[in-house]
Motif scaffolding. Sequence first.
Motif, PDB file in Angstrom:
ATOM      1  N   LEU A   1       0.805  -1.220   0.000  1.00 47.32           N
ATOM      2  CA  LEU A   1       0.000   0.000   0.000  1.00 47.32           C
ATOM      3  C   LEU A   1       0.839   1.271   0.000  1.00 47.32           C
ATOM      4  O   LEU A   1       0.394   2.321  -0.399  1.00 47.32           O
ATOM      5  CB  LEU A   1      -0.903   0.027   1.231  1.00 47.32           C
ATOM      6  CG  LEU A   1      -1.808  -1.179   1.322  1.00 47.32           C
ATOM      7  CD1 LEU A   1      -2.631  -1.098   2.574  1.00 47.32           C
ATOM      8  CD2 LEU A   1      -2.706  -1.204   0.106  1.00 47.32           C
TER       9      LEU A   1
ATOM     10  N   THR B   1      -4.461  -6.174  -2.380  1.00 48.80           N
ATOM     11  CA  THR B   1      -5.677  -5.955  -1.585  1.00 48.80           C
ATOM     12  C   THR B   1      -5.370  -5.016  -0.423  1.00 48.80           C
ATOM     13  O   THR B   1      -4.220  -4.904   0.007  1.00 48.80           O
ATOM     14  CB  THR B   1      -6.190  -7.285  -1.022  1.00 48.80           C
ATOM     15  OG1 THR B   1      -5.096  -7.949  -0.421  1.00 48.80           O
ATOM     16  CG2 THR B   1      -6.775  -8.145  -2.109  1.00 48.80           C
ATOM     17  N   ARG B   2      -6.411  -4.352   0.069  1.00 51.76           N
ATOM     18  CA  ARG B   2      -6.249  -3.497   1.259  1.00 51.76           C
ATOM     19  C   ARG B   2      -7.206  -4.019   2.304  1.00 51.76           C
ATOM     20  O   ARG B   2      -8.411  -3.816   2.187  1.00 51.76           O
ATOM     21  CB  ARG B   2      -6.623  -2.058   0.939  1.00 51.76           C
ATOM     22  CG  ARG B   2      -5.700  -1.460  -0.044  1.00 51.76           C
ATOM     23  CD  ARG B   2      -6.031  -0.014  -0.289  1.00 51.76           C
ATOM     24  NE  ARG B   2      -5.134   0.481  -1.310  1.00 51.76           N
ATOM     25  CZ  ARG B   2      -4.871   1.749  -1.519  1.00 51.76           C
ATOM     26  NH1 ARG B   2      -5.449   2.664  -0.788  1.00 51.76           N
ATOM     27  NH2 ARG B   2      -4.051   2.109  -2.457  1.00 51.76           N
TER      28      ARG B   2
ATOM     29  N   GLN C   1     -13.103  -4.930  -3.977  1.00 51.99           N
ATOM     30  CA  GLN C   1     -11.825  -4.209  -3.862  1.00 51.99           C
ATOM     31  C   GLN C   1     -11.965  -2.770  -4.360  1.00 51.99           C
ATOM     32  O   GLN C   1     -11.380  -1.847  -3.792  1.00 51.99           O
ATOM     33  CB  GLN C   1     -10.717  -4.917  -4.654  1.00 51.99           C
ATOM     34  CG  GLN C   1     -10.389  -6.311  -4.159  1.00 51.99           C
ATOM     35  CD  GLN C   1     -10.085  -6.378  -2.681  1.00 51.99           C
ATOM     36  OE1 GLN C   1      -9.408  -5.500  -2.130  1.00 51.99           O
ATOM     37  NE2 GLN C   1     -10.596  -7.386  -2.006  1.00 51.99           N
TER      38      GLN C   1
ATOM     39  N   ILE D   1     -11.104   0.470  -2.005  1.00 54.56           N
ATOM     40  CA  ILE D   1     -10.016   1.393  -2.355  1.00 54.56           C
ATOM     41  C   ILE D   1     -10.516   2.839  -2.490  1.00 54.56           C
ATOM     42  O   ILE D   1      -9.770   3.799  -2.347  1.00 54.56           O
ATOM     43  CB  ILE D   1      -9.320   0.889  -3.643  1.00 54.56           C
ATOM     44  CG1 ILE D   1      -7.884   1.371  -3.711  1.00 54.56           C
ATOM     45  CG2 ILE D   1     -10.057   1.258  -4.875  1.00 54.56           C
ATOM     46  CD1 ILE D   1      -7.114   0.737  -4.848  1.00 54.56           C
ATOM     47  N   LYS D   2     -11.829   3.000  -2.703  1.00 55.77           N
ATOM     48  CA  LYS D   2     -12.390   4.347  -2.830  1.00 55.77           C
ATOM     49  C   LYS D   2     -12.811   4.948  -1.486  1.00 55.77           C
ATOM     50  O   LYS D   2     -13.346   6.056  -1.443  1.00 55.77           O
ATOM     51  CB  LYS D   2     -13.626   4.308  -3.760  1.00 55.77           C
ATOM     52  CG  LYS D   2     -13.238   4.332  -5.248  1.00 55.77           C
ATOM     53  CD  LYS D   2     -14.443   4.162  -6.141  1.00 55.77           C
ATOM     54  CE  LYS D   2     -15.205   5.426  -6.400  1.00 55.77           C
ATOM     55  NZ  LYS D   2     -14.491   6.398  -7.239  1.00 55.77           N
TER      56      LYS D   2
ATOM     57  N   ASN E   1     -10.213   3.014   3.972  1.00 57.62           N
ATOM     58  CA  ASN E   1     -10.546   1.710   3.373  1.00 57.62           C
ATOM     59  C   ASN E   1     -11.571   0.925   4.192  1.00 57.62           C
ATOM     60  O   ASN E   1     -11.545  -0.309   4.229  1.00 57.62           O
ATOM     61  CB  ASN E   1      -9.278   0.848   3.178  1.00 57.62           C
ATOM     62  CG  ASN E   1      -8.256   1.533   2.297  1.00 57.62           C
ATOM     63  OD1 ASN E   1      -7.101   1.642   2.676  1.00 57.62           O
ATOM     64  ND2 ASN E   1      -8.683   2.030   1.139  1.00 57.62           N
TER      65      ASN E   1
ATOM     66  N   THR F   1      -7.051   8.176  -5.967  1.00 58.00           N
ATOM     67  CA  THR F   1      -7.672   6.840  -6.017  1.00 58.00           C
ATOM     68  C   THR F   1      -9.150   6.940  -5.676  1.00 58.00           C
ATOM     69  O   THR F   1      -9.989   6.320  -6.333  1.00 58.00           O
ATOM     70  CB  THR F   1      -6.985   5.887  -5.010  1.00 58.00           C
ATOM     71  OG1 THR F   1      -5.599   5.924  -5.263  1.00 58.00           O
ATOM     72  CG2 THR F   1      -7.513   4.474  -5.142  1.00 58.00           C
TER      73      THR F   1
END
Length: 359
Positions: free
Chosen positions: A7, A24-25, A157, A161-162, A166, A189
Motif C-alpha cells: 500500500l 488488496t487493502r 476491492q 479502495i475508494k 478503506n 484513487t
Amino acid sequence: MECQYDLFNKPVEVKNNGKKFPTTRYNGSKLKLSEWIGSQLSDLEFNTCLDAFGGTGSISYKLKEMDKKVTYNDILSFNHYIGKALIENENTILDDNDLNFILNENKNVEYKSTIQDNFKDIYFTESENQWLDKTIANINTIDNIYKYSIAFFALAQACIIKRPYNLFHRKNLYMRLSNVKRSFGNKTTWDTPFEELFRKFVNEANEAVFSNSYENTALNMNAFDIDDYFDLVYIDTPYISEKGTFVDYFGFYHFLEGLTIYDDWENHIDYNSKHHRLKPKKNIFNDKKQIHKGFDELFKKYEDSIIVVSYRNDGTPTENELKEILESYKSKVSIKNFGHYKYVLSKNSKSKEILYIGE
Ligand SMILES: C[S@@+](CC[C@H](N)C(=O)[O-])C[C@H]1O[C@@H](n2cnc3c(N)ncnc32)[C@H](O)[C@@H]1O
C-alpha cells in the motif's frame, strides 16, 4: 522472484509460478508476511491444510503455491468469494465479453435502486451508487461461480479502495469530497471511476488464477464449526488489544457483506445507525472476557492437526498465556519471531509479529 507493491508502494517479493497475488487493502492482511510465514512452514510435514480465518486469502495462496491441498475459510461471505476466485478456482477468468456484460445495462436484467435509496451521502456519490446498483445486478445473474467470484472480488476491492481509511465504519463521504489539505489517504484513487478500478482488479485476479493440481476449497463458516480433519491448521484470528479494543470485521466491512445479499439487504440494515450498517452479530473475538476460552476451544477442536497461530505480542491473551493454552493440547510448541511489524492504518509500530507452531 516476482515483485509487487504494498500500500505504501514498497516492493514486496512474491514467488509464485509467475502468478501474482492481487493488491488488496484489508485490515490485518498477512500479504507482506506471507513469504516469511511460508518459509517457517516449509520444514513441516503436511499435505492438507486449513486457513481458518482466511481474510484476503494471502496465506491460502502461499500454501497453494507450496503445492498443498488448501481449504480457505472466512466467516464473512464477501471474503469467501476471494477464496472461490483465487484458491478454489483453477482456470476460469473473466473475458472481454463478461466485462461488456457486467459494465453495461442489459435487456433481461432487473435493476433496482437499493444502494441509491439506502446509502445516499454515506459512502459514495449519487452517480457511483447508481453504478453500483447496475453492476451488482449484472453480476448477480452470472451462473458460473468462479466468474461470479472474480467479479465480486473486483467489485469489493474497488469499493474498499475508494473509501477513506478503506473501511465502512462511518458516514464520511464528506472527507473524500471536501476541498481541504489531507495528511492521509489518496484522493486520486478515491476519485478514480469505479469502472477503471473494477477493470484493474479483474485483471489482477485473472492474472492470479492457477491450478496446483489439487482440488482446493473455499468455505464460508464459523471456524468453530468446521468438522473436517486437516494435517495443518493456520489460525489468524481478529486482534484484540491489551485494553480490549477489538477489530470488528463485520462492522468495518458490512457494506460488502450487504452486496452479497443485495436482494434482501434492506431487511438486515440497522436503520438506527447513521451509516446504515448491518444489524450487528455476536462474535467471540469481539469480547476480551471470552477470548481465552475461545482460543482454548479452537485449539481443542484442531488438536489432532499441526496448529500454527499468527499473533501480535501485545494483544489479549498475552504471548505467554496463548503459549500455555496451546501447550495444553500440543506437546511441542515453538515460537518464531518476525520482529517489529506495523500493520496498515495501525498507529502501533511497537508490536512484534510472532508465529506459534504446535506439533
Ligand atoms: C486477521 S484477519 C485474517 C487475515 C488473513 N490472514 C489475511 O492475510 O488476509 C481475521 C479474519 O477472521 C475472520 N473471522 C472473524 N471471526 C471468524 C470466525 N469465527 N470464523 C472464521 N473467520 C472469522 C474475519 O472476517 C477476518 O477476515
